[in-house]
Structures are given as C-alpha cells and as structure tokens.
Design an enzyme around this catalytic site. Structure first.
Site, PDB file in Angstrom:
ATOM      1  N   PRO A  88       0.813  -1.224   0.000  1.00  0.00           N
ATOM      2  CA  PRO A  88       0.000   0.000   0.000  1.00  0.00           C
ATOM      3  C   PRO A  88       0.847   1.276   0.000  1.00  0.00           C
ATOM      4  O   PRO A  88       0.333   2.352  -0.290  1.00  0.00           O
ATOM      5  CB  PRO A  88      -0.841  -0.110   1.281  1.00  0.00           C
ATOM      6  CG  PRO A  88      -0.347  -1.293   2.034  1.00  0.00           C
ATOM      7  CD  PRO A  88       0.521  -2.103   1.135  1.00  0.00           C
ATOM      8  N   GLU A 115       2.029  -7.256   8.469  1.00  0.00           N
ATOM      9  CA  GLU A 115       2.305  -5.808   8.441  1.00  0.00           C
ATOM     10  C   GLU A 115       3.289  -5.446   7.339  1.00  0.00           C
ATOM     11  O   GLU A 115       3.697  -4.296   7.230  1.00  0.00           O
ATOM     12  CB  GLU A 115       2.845  -5.344   9.801  1.00  0.00           C
ATOM     13  CG  GLU A 115       1.883  -5.563  10.966  1.00  0.00           C
ATOM     14  CD  GLU A 115       0.527  -4.909  10.739  1.00  0.00           C
ATOM     15  OE1 GLU A 115       0.495  -3.704  10.443  1.00  0.00           O
ATOM     16  OE2 GLU A 115      -0.488  -5.614  10.863  1.00  0.00           O
ATOM     17  N   ARG A 153      -2.243  -7.498 -21.155  1.00  0.00           N
ATOM     18  CA  ARG A 153      -3.052  -6.973 -22.258  1.00  0.00           C
ATOM     19  C   ARG A 153      -2.219  -6.194 -23.268  1.00  0.00           C
ATOM     20  O   ARG A 153      -2.636  -6.021 -24.411  1.00  0.00           O
ATOM     21  CB  ARG A 153      -4.164  -6.069 -21.719  1.00  0.00           C
ATOM     22  CG  ARG A 153      -5.201  -6.816 -20.890  1.00  0.00           C
ATOM     23  CD  ARG A 153      -6.276  -5.890 -20.343  1.00  0.00           C
ATOM     24  NE  ARG A 153      -7.259  -5.494 -21.347  1.00  0.00           N
ATOM     25  CZ  ARG A 153      -7.235  -4.393 -22.052  1.00  0.00           C
ATOM     26  NH1 ARG A 153      -6.275  -3.513 -21.870  1.00  0.00           N
ATOM     27  NH2 ARG A 153      -8.165  -4.142 -22.955  1.00  0.00           N
ATOM     28  N   ASP A 168      -7.334   1.279 -26.313  1.00  0.00           N
ATOM     29  CA  ASP A 168      -8.307   1.505 -25.253  1.00  0.00           C
ATOM     30  C   ASP A 168      -8.398   2.980 -24.947  1.00  0.00           C
ATOM     31  O   ASP A 168      -7.420   3.645 -24.664  1.00  0.00           O
ATOM     32  CB  ASP A 168      -7.966   0.696 -24.004  1.00  0.00           C
ATOM     33  CG  ASP A 168      -8.327  -0.772 -24.197  1.00  0.00           C
ATOM     34  OD1 ASP A 168      -9.302  -1.028 -24.917  1.00  0.00           O
ATOM     35  OD2 ASP A 168      -7.625  -1.638 -23.651  1.00  0.00           O
TER      36      ASP A 168
HETATM   37  C1  9D3 Z   1      -1.222  -0.652   9.631  1.00  0.00           C
HETATM   38  C2  9D3 Z   1      -1.114   0.056   8.352  1.00  0.00           C
HETATM   39  N1  9D3 Z   1      -1.550  -0.732   7.199  1.00  0.00           N
HETATM   40  C3  9D3 Z   1      -1.206   0.038   5.965  1.00  0.00           C
HETATM   41  C4  9D3 Z   1      -2.405   0.687   5.357  1.00  0.00           C
HETATM   42  C5  9D3 Z   1      -0.876  -2.005   7.189  1.00  0.00           C
HETATM   43  C6  9D3 Z   1      -1.180  -2.863   6.015  1.00  0.00           C
HETATM   44  C7  9D3 Z   1      -2.471  -3.091   5.601  1.00  0.00           C
HETATM   45  C8  9D3 Z   1      -2.741  -3.951   4.524  1.00  0.00           C
HETATM   46  C9  9D3 Z   1      -0.143  -3.489   5.356  1.00  0.00           C
HETATM   47  C10 9D3 Z   1      -0.415  -4.346   4.302  1.00  0.00           C
HETATM   48  C11 9D3 Z   1      -1.697  -4.579   3.890  1.00  0.00           C
HETATM   49  C12 9D3 Z   1      -1.979  -5.510   2.798  1.00  0.00           C
HETATM   50  N2  9D3 Z   1      -2.043  -4.826   1.492  1.00  0.00           N
HETATM   51  C13 9D3 Z   1      -1.173  -5.093   0.547  1.00  0.00           C
HETATM   52  O1  9D3 Z   1      -0.296  -5.897   0.726  1.00  0.00           O
HETATM   53  C14 9D3 Z   1      -1.251  -4.362  -0.713  1.00  0.00           C
HETATM   54  C15 9D3 Z   1      -2.150  -3.334  -1.143  1.00  0.00           C
HETATM   55  C16 9D3 Z   1      -3.261  -2.676  -0.511  1.00  0.00           C
HETATM   56  O2  9D3 Z   1      -3.653  -2.961   0.630  1.00  0.00           O
HETATM   57  N3  9D3 Z   1      -3.900  -1.689  -1.207  1.00  0.00           N
HETATM   58  C17 9D3 Z   1      -3.551  -1.330  -2.472  1.00  0.00           C
HETATM   59  N4  9D3 Z   1      -2.533  -1.908  -3.101  1.00  0.00           N
HETATM   60  C18 9D3 Z   1      -1.848  -2.901  -2.430  1.00  0.00           C
HETATM   61  S1  9D3 Z   1      -0.544  -3.704  -3.055  1.00  0.00           S
HETATM   62  C19 9D3 Z   1      -0.333  -4.632  -1.715  1.00  0.00           C
END
Ligand code: 9D3
Length: 245
Positions: A88, A115, A153, A168
């Site tokens: 994220p 995490e 794609r 697209d």
């Molecule tokens: C405690 C803070 N969190 C961050 C927002 C921790 C956290 C939450 C969810 C850490 C990892 C995740 C799992 N998400 C992914 O691995 C992930 C992800 C996402 O949650 N949203 C958008 N793109 C991606 S790419 C990998």
C-alpha cells in the site's frame, strides 16, 4: 513475458490464470506465470516466515531470509529480472505503469502479508514498489493479479488480433459510449433509434456526444487531460445547455 509470484498463498493464483484471455495467453506461450511459495525457503524445520517487530507493536513482519532465498533462486535463472513489491506504500499503479512494465521480459512480484516485509528486503532486494489504489487489501496477492492482467493486455497477441490495449480509450481520453445489442426492446426500454437507422454518420455523432456526456457526468477530471477538438467543445457546451434547461 514471465512472472514469478512470491507468495505465502500460491493457491490463490490457480483459477484466475485458468480462465479466458490469460489462460489463452499462457497456452500460446505469450506469458508464463509461476508461483514460488516463500515458506519453502524458510530456514528452520517449522518453516517460520514471520516474526514480531523489533521495538514492539502489533502484528507480524515477514522475515528477510526466506524472501531473500526465494528471490535469489529466481535470479539464478535470470540475474537481470526486476523485482516489484506490492505494498500500500508503493507508487500508484495505472495504465502508463502497466505499459512500461510490459516492455520487460521477466518480473518477480513479491506479495506482502501481515504488516509487510522486513525493511531490508525493500532496501536490498526490491527495485520498485507498487500500490493498486487507496484501499486496504489483506495482502499483495490480488494486487499482483491485477498487475499481471493489466500488463499482459499490452503484449502482442494476448488480445484478439483485431484489438490492442493501445486502442483503449480510457487513458487521457474519454469514457466509452453506451453499447446495446438485441433485443431492440426490453421491458419497454428501447435501444436508441439512431443505432438502428443504418445512418453511420448519425451513429458516430450520437456516440461522440454520449461519450462526452458520460465523461462530463462521471469523470470530468478526464476532460482536462483530453485533447478536445473544437467540435468536441461545441458538443460539450450543447450538453451543458441541455442539462440546465
Ligand atoms: C497498519 C497500516 N496498514 C497500511 C495501510 C498495514 C497494512 C495493511 C494492509 C499493510 C499491508 C496490507 C496488505 N495490502 C497489501 O499488501 C497491498 C495493497 C493494498 O492494501 N492496497 C492497495 N494496493 C496494495 S498492493 C499490496
């Protein structure tokens, strides 16, 4: 193009690549998708892949050694493979990034869980970090599938021969016009008459206007980036007048 997905949940990837366009792309040898179970690279007999964070705090962190060993095994076959970590905190994925990645012959996609991974994985082993949007997933696996789908794609032959991802309209352009197929009347809701007229000039005009209307209503942000002709601008003004009156 080859994708090696490093994950603790390889079973998540079986069905998406056994269906439709991606299954055909694999069958044709245009893409190759492998999963690597990070747990197989754990150092101890209990195959531990996570541990509590130094300094305390909630949750678990993915350990560096199993991930390093998994990446190194893939790199034995191809030292120049690029490693992407789905997180994220990564750069937001979009159509432009998908196009860029499609020029590579081999990617490692590292899927985080818990995490996230030990920071040394990111510093020593990861080339690029990508997020697919501002919402919270349970891990990087679904994000990796989204990335593979969007990147594939762009590869020649993955879409039907008469189509290409380059065509697209979405990016930096307009939303699509409404589409209809038979029957001409469904529960009293009729297909717009112009589409049945056989008048191709009238049909083009209608489609252009409806694409502009839809973009104006749903994604006005796209109109700023779009290269609008003088005619497009006139049509937009016409639509605005129709809305006011
Ligand atoms: C405690 C803070 N969190 C961050 C927002 C921790 C956290 C939450 C969810 C850490 C990892 C995740 C799992 N998400 C992914 O691995 C992930 C992800 C996402 O949650 N949203 C958008 N793109 C991606 S790419 C990998």
């Amino acid at each position: 193009m080859r994708f090696d997905i490093l994950t603790l949940f390889p079973a998540m990837f079986s069905s998406p690549f056994q269906q439709s366009i991606l299954a055909k792309a694999i069958e044709k040898g245009l893409i190759e998708v492998r999963t690597v179970n990070i747990r197989d690279f754990a150092m101890d007999k209990h195959q531990v892949v996570d541990d509590a964070p130094y300094g305390g705090g909630q949750g678990m962190v993915m350990k560096v050694e199993p991930i390093a060993r998994a990446i190194e095994q893939v790199k034995l076959g191809n030292p120049s493979v690029r490693t992407v970590y789905l997180t994220p905190e990564g750069k937001r994925f979009n159509q432009e990034t998908a196009r860029e990645l499609s020029s590579r012959s081999h990617l490692i996609l590292l899927c985080g869980r818990y995490e996230g991974v030990d920071e040394r994985v990111r510093e020593l082993l990861v080339d690029e970090e990508i997020s697919i949007g501002d919402y919270v997933l349970t891990g990087g696996e679904l994000a990796a599938m989204v990335l593979i789908d969007a990147v594939s794609r762009f590869l020649p032959g993955v879409l039907g021969s008469d189509r290409s991802a380059e065509e697209d309209s979405f990016i930096g352009s307009l939303l699509e016009y409404p589409q209809y197929t038979r029957p001409p009347s469904f529960r009293g809701y009729e297909v717009p008459e112009v589409l049945l007229s056989g008048n191709h000039q009238a049909i083009s005009g209608w489609r252009k206007k409806e694409a502009l209307r839809r973009t104006l209503m749903r994604r006005p942000d796209l109109l700023n980036g779009a290269s609008l002709s003088e005619e497009d601008k006139k049509i937009l003004e016409e639509i605005s007048r129709e809305i006011v009156s």
